[in-house]
Motif scaffolding. Structure first.
Motif, PDB file in Angstrom:
ATOM      1  N   LEU A  62      -4.777  -0.108   8.290  1.00 30.15           N
ATOM      2  CA  LEU A  62      -6.232  -0.098   8.142  1.00 30.15           C
ATOM      3  C   LEU A  62      -6.917  -0.554   9.435  1.00 30.15           C
ATOM      4  CD1 LEU A  62      -6.614  -1.522   4.509  1.00 30.15           C
ATOM      5  CD2 LEU A  62      -6.894   0.854   5.275  1.00 30.15           C
ATOM      6  N   LEU A  63      -6.387  -1.580  10.089  1.00 30.04           N
ATOM      7  CA  LEU A  63      -6.950  -2.031  11.364  1.00 30.04           C
ATOM      8  C   LEU A  63      -6.926  -0.901  12.394  1.00 30.04           C
ATOM      9  CD1 LEU A  63      -5.417  -5.624  11.702  1.00 30.04           C
ATOM     10  CD2 LEU A  63      -7.858  -5.067  11.542  1.00 30.04           C
ATOM     11  N   ALA A  64      -5.796  -0.196  12.464  1.00 30.09           N
ATOM     12  CA  ALA A  64      -5.673   0.913  13.415  1.00 30.09           C
ATOM     13  C   ALA A  64      -6.671   2.018  13.100  1.00 30.09           C
ATOM     14  CB  ALA A  64      -4.248   1.465  13.392  1.00 30.09           C
ATOM     15  N   THR A  65      -6.857   2.295  11.815  1.00 25.17           N
ATOM     16  CA  THR A  65      -7.796   3.343  11.408  1.00 25.17           C
ATOM     17  C   THR A  65      -9.227   2.957  11.747  1.00 25.17           C
ATOM     18  OG1 THR A  65      -6.315   3.918   9.581  1.00 25.17           O
ATOM     19  CG2 THR A  65      -8.559   4.763   9.482  1.00 25.17           C
ATOM     20  N   PHE A  66      -9.609   1.741  11.403  1.00 25.61           N
ATOM     21  CA  PHE A  66     -10.972   1.291  11.698  1.00 25.61           C
ATOM     22  C   PHE A  66     -11.250   1.346  13.203  1.00 25.61           C
ATOM     23  CE2 PHE A  66     -10.329  -1.663   7.830  1.00 25.61           C
ATOM     24  CZ  PHE A  66     -10.692  -0.658   6.962  1.00 25.61           C
ATOM     25  N   LEU A  67     -10.308   0.850  14.005  1.00 26.34           N
ATOM     26  CA  LEU A  67     -10.521   0.806  15.453  1.00 26.34           C
ATOM     27  C   LEU A  67     -10.504   2.203  16.056  1.00 26.34           C
ATOM     28  CD1 LEU A  67     -10.929  -1.036  17.903  1.00 26.34           C
ATOM     29  CD2 LEU A  67      -8.433  -1.143  18.148  1.00 26.34           C
TER      30      LEU A  67
ATOM     31  N   THR B  17     -10.792  -6.201   2.380  1.00 24.07           N
ATOM     32  CA  THR B  17     -11.505  -6.128   1.103  1.00 24.07           C
ATOM     33  C   THR B  17     -11.326  -4.770   0.440  1.00 24.07           C
ATOM     34  OG1 THR B  17     -13.148  -7.687   1.933  1.00 24.07           O
ATOM     35  CG2 THR B  17     -13.770  -6.408   0.020  1.00 24.07           C
ATOM     36  N   LEU B  18     -10.967  -3.743   1.214  1.00 23.30           N
ATOM     37  CA  LEU B  18     -10.780  -2.411   0.634  1.00 23.30           C
ATOM     38  C   LEU B  18      -9.688  -2.410  -0.435  1.00 23.30           C
ATOM     39  CD1 LEU B  18     -11.122   0.168   3.568  1.00 23.30           C
ATOM     40  CD2 LEU B  18     -12.861  -0.791   2.056  1.00 23.30           C
TER      41      LEU B  18
ATOM     42  N   TYR C 141      -7.913   6.199   2.615  1.00 22.96           N
ATOM     43  CA  TYR C 141      -7.471   4.918   3.191  1.00 22.96           C
ATOM     44  C   TYR C 141      -6.156   4.423   2.587  1.00 22.96           C
ATOM     45  CZ  TYR C 141     -11.911   4.503   5.642  1.00 22.96           C
ATOM     46  OH  TYR C 141     -12.979   4.720   6.484  1.00 22.96           O
ATOM     47  N   SER C 142      -5.684   5.093   1.551  1.00 26.50           N
ATOM     48  CA  SER C 142      -4.391   4.736   0.960  1.00 26.50           C
ATOM     49  C   SER C 142      -3.242   5.548   1.558  1.00 26.50           C
ATOM     50  CB  SER C 142      -4.432   4.944  -0.565  1.00 26.50           C
ATOM     51  OG  SER C 142      -5.365   4.071  -1.178  1.00 26.50           O
ATOM     52  N   LEU C 143      -3.563   6.533   2.410  1.00 30.52           N
ATOM     53  CA  LEU C 143      -2.532   7.351   3.045  1.00 30.52           C
ATOM     54  C   LEU C 143      -1.767   6.538   4.089  1.00 30.52           C
ATOM     55  CD1 LEU C 143      -4.576  10.639   3.714  1.00 30.52           C
ATOM     56  CD2 LEU C 143      -2.933  10.230   1.851  1.00 30.52           C
TER      57      LEU C 143
END
Length: 252
Positions: free
Chosen positions: A197-202, A184-185, A144-146
């Protein structure tokens, strides 16, 4: 429900029989009054038993009132909007009679597929959120840091060796958490932008074969309480769609 109806009918019959007995005994007004009171008490007890059967059926319990003024426990009161036990979830504010915001205002007509679980009650999303945070491992923190392009490369070419959260509900819970501009991550060691992060989650939460459009972004974000519109929706849709395609390519 059938059992409740039979009990109520029995209460009404008890009153009728008691009334007839009062007259047939020739006891006059005083004798009838005593007998009716006894029948009334019996009818009330029967009516209460009928009301306990199904609190959502207050109108049926009300039939017990005719037999002896019994009241069903749990039936809708005079202030009830009569919309069932989930009325007011997840939002009971406004003039929509307990409907959530997205149901009052409407959302774009777009295929959501498994993104539809965004409509889950708040407590379900909260549980999924807690489970997602509890599952975060050092390997997930690294993923998730990439950057977005690095995530896309990993998902499309090294899918089986990538550690990330793939539960649609957990991803949507994390998506909702980040809608205020922070995730929170980051408190768990993830270094990335909220947009990525939003794009990844979705993108991960979506069906692998259902394209993500700006309308998808608007619909899901509206359901979750913070609508994303305009160019922000366009940009997020493009990035999430790239993640979805990478998952499809890597997973097959």
């Amino acid at each position: 429900m059938r059992k409740s109806g039979m009990i109520i009918s029995a209460g009404v019959s008890a009153l009728a029989v008691a009334a007839v007995v009062g007259f047939s005994n020739g006891s006059g007004p005083t004798g009838f009054g005593v007998t009716a009171a006894m029948a009334q008490q019996s009818g009330a007890q029967q009516g209460n038993q009928g009301g306990q059967g199904d609190g959502s059926k207050g109108s049926q319990s009300g039939q017990g009132n005719q037999g002896g003024e019994g009241t069903g426990q749990g039936g809708p009161g005079p202030d009830s909007d009569s919309k069932g036990p989930q009325a007011g979830s997840p939002s009971s504010s406004g003039s929509g009679g307990g409907k959530p915001v997205w149901a009052q205002e409407g959302i774009p007509e777009v295929e959501l597929g498994r993104l539809s679980v965004a409509r889950s009650p708040d407590q379900v999303l909260q549980r999924a959120y807690d489970e997602a945070l509890a599952s975060i491992s050092p390997e997930m923190v690294d993923f998730y840091s990439l950057s977005l392009s690095e995530m896309i490369l990993e998902l499309s070419t090294n899918f089986d060796n990538v550690s990330f959260i793939d539960s649609p509900l957990q991803n949507l819970a994390l998506f909702q958490d980040a809608l205020d501009g922070t995730s929170t991550l980051t408190s768990l060691g993830v270094t990335n932008t909220t947009d990525t992060l939003l794009a990844t989650f979705l993108g991960v939460a979506s069906d692998k074969t259902v394209p993500i459009s700006p309308d998808t972004v608007l619909a899901v974000s509206t359901i979750l309480g913070t609508p994303i519109t305009g160019t922000a929706a366009d940009d997020l849709a493009a990035d999430a769609e790239a993640i979805r395609i990478a998952v499809l390519a890597g997973h097959g």
